[in-house]
Design an enzyme around this catalytic site. Structure first.
Site, short mmCIF file in Angstrom:
data_model
loop_
_atom_site.label_atom_id
_atom_site.label_comp_id
_atom_site.label_asym_id
_atom_site.label_seq_id
_atom_site.Cartn_x
_atom_site.Cartn_y
_atom_site.Cartn_z
CB SER A 1 -0.31 -8.17 -1.51
OG SER A 1 -0.89 -9.08 0.02
CE LYS B 1 -4.23 -1.39 1.49
NZ LYS B 1 -4.14 -2.73 1.86
CD GLU C 1 -10.77 3.55 2.84
OE1 GLU C 1 -11.21 4.63 2.40
OE2 GLU C 1 -10.07 2.59 1.27
C1 LIG Z 1 -5.07 -4.16 1.86
C2 LIG Z 1 -4.45 -4.96 1.76
C3 LIG Z 1 -4.79 -6.16 1.09
C4 LIG Z 1 -6.19 -6.17 0.34
O1 LIG Z 1 -5.86 -4.63 -0.88
P1 LIG Z 1 -6.07 -5.06 -2.61
O2 LIG Z 1 -6.13 -3.64 -2.87
O3 LIG Z 1 -6.95 -5.75 -2.44
O4 LIG Z 1 -4.63 -5.31 -3.13
C5 LIG Z 1 -4.48 -7.14 0.10
N1 LIG Z 1 -2.99 -7.46 1.27
C6 LIG Z 1 -2.65 -6.64 2.16
C7 LIG Z 1 -1.02 -7.44 2.80
C8 LIG Z 1 -3.47 -5.84 2.72
O5 LIG Z 1 -2.91 -4.83 3.52
#
Ligand SMILES: *Cc1c(COP(=O)(O)O)cnc(C)c1O
Length: 405
Positions: free
Chosen positions: A385, A95, A117
């Protein structure tokens, strides 16, 4: 298979096929049009690109590595599993990539405050971080359920100087947090920028957040070719709103040989209404938070209650570009339930010494299933992610016994 030129999307009104657009009160539309105009001017400005590149390298720590999971692959038998390590970014997830972009844009627009949010708290922490870095005020709305579950992230935001606003209505999770942040934003859209946390919301956010995230796939493509001499056969990412997935997918959309999988959260099972958040799998086109997309909804078009063990995936809508890519059949949307995600959380931790976020564990779980079905000369690149440090107390408290803790 329909090939997609991602560079041509969305159209000038923010549509990806029939999805996306902007459905907001007229006074907000004026502001969104300003943001769009400034963004389109800014994104090709060499000064802005230089600034972005500077922070990506020296602050976030990019490029994040691509790693071959040797022990996990040997254990499963089948296709080779690789990870794109977004968990190694500063703040521990992907993010930060779009937060830096949004905060720099806010400054260019003369805004003094960013508001948003957060679900798992990752977007809030990333935003609070860049607010501190760039000297902006920061206000984060978060459901009470998520506040309890993701306590370390709440404290992090407060340490970073952000105001955390608890959201106490409805299911007290991500959807309500979006409602609450949106309401606060509407009170003063002139001095504040609503920094949306995924490829969702009205135009230009799905486009902008995707553009800021697409560095994931651009890097991964080069790194994977360096490692293996070729492109991955399969790429996998979890899909909440869909930002980490678009970040990985965009660079590969025109590569016909690459199969693309988006993994939705099946919660307690996609057959039980209200107990999953598999939006594309079980949803229908509708409108939520000012844009059109696949959506889990009731007969009146109201968003349905959703559940996932991963707070960051717990959303009844999904990015408009994902909705379009599903209709085009360019991306295969599939799902993983809570149990399999937690299994993958422990499997990756114990096979590779990498504790994944529960969100990312959904992608890992699907990659493990896919690997089993494929021959050993095939490859799978998973977008990891985020890291799982934020989840450890919750996981051990609720699932530890099964894993000997
Ligand atoms: C917020 C988050 C997601 C989900 O958000 P996307 O917009 O679908 O990528 C996935 N993995 C992590 C580690 C997150 O913090």
């Amino acid at each position: 298979m329909a090939m997609v030129n991602a560079a041509n999307m969305p159209d000038v009104n923010g549509y990806f096929g029939e999805y996306g657009g902007s459905f907001v009160p007229p006074q907000l539309q004026v502001i969104l049009d300003e943001i769009t105009a400034e963004y389109l001017k800014t994104k090709d400005d060499p000064e802005f690109q230089k600034e972005m590149a500077y922070y990506q390298k020296h602050y976030v720590g990019r490029p994040s590595p691509v790693f071959f999971c040797e022990r996990l692959t040997a254990k499963i038998g089948g296709a080779k599993i690789y990870l794109k390590r977004e968990d190694l970014n500063h703040t521990g997830a992907h993010k930060i990539n779009h937060c830096i972009g949004e905060a720099l844009l806010a400054k260019r627009l003369g805004k003094t405050k960013i508001i948003a949010e957060t679900g798992a708290g990752q977007h809030g922490v990333a935003l609070a971080t860049v607010a501190a870095l760039l000297g902006l005020e920061c206000e984060i709305h978060m459901g009470e359920v998520d506040i309890a579950k993701e306590h370390p992230n709440v404290v992090r935001m407060q340490i970073l100087g952000a105001t955390v606003v608890p959201v106490t209505h409805g299911l007290k999770t991500l959807k309500e947090a979006v409602d609450s942040a949106f309401e606060a934003y509407l009170k003063d859209p002139v001095t504040q920028l609503y920094a949306i946390g995924s490829v969702v919301g009205p135009h230009p956010f799905p486009m902008m957040v995707r553009d800021f995230q697409q560095i994931i796939g651009e890097e991964a493509k080069v790194q994977f070719e360096e490692l293996t001499g070729t492109l991955p056969d399969n790429i996998v990412a979890c899909v909440g709103g869909g930002s980490n997935a678009m970040g990985l997918f965009t660079a590969f959309l025109n590569d016909e040989s690459v199969a693309i999988y988006g993994v939705e959260p099946a919660g307690h099972g996609v057959e039980i209404a209200g107990k999953h958040a598999a939006t594309i799998t079980k949803g229908t086109p509708g409108m939520i938070h000012g844009f059109k997309c696949y959506m889990l909804q009731d007969e009146n078009g109201e968003p349905s209650p959703v559940h996932s063990v991963a707070s960051g995936l717990d959303y009844p809508g999904v990015g408009p570009q994902h909705s379009y890519l599903h209709d085009l059949k360019r991306v295969n949307y599939t799902h993983i339930d809570d149990t399999d995600a937690i299994d993958a959380f422990f499997e990756l931790s114990r096979s590779e010494g990498i504790i994944p976020a529960i969100e990312s564990s959904h992608a890992v779980a699907f990659a493990m299933k896919l690997a089993k079905e494929l021959p050993s000369d095939q490859t799978i690149l998973v977008n990891l992610s985020g890291r799982g440090d934020k989840d450890i107390d919750f996981v051990v408290e609720n699932f530890g016994k099964k894993y000997g803790i």
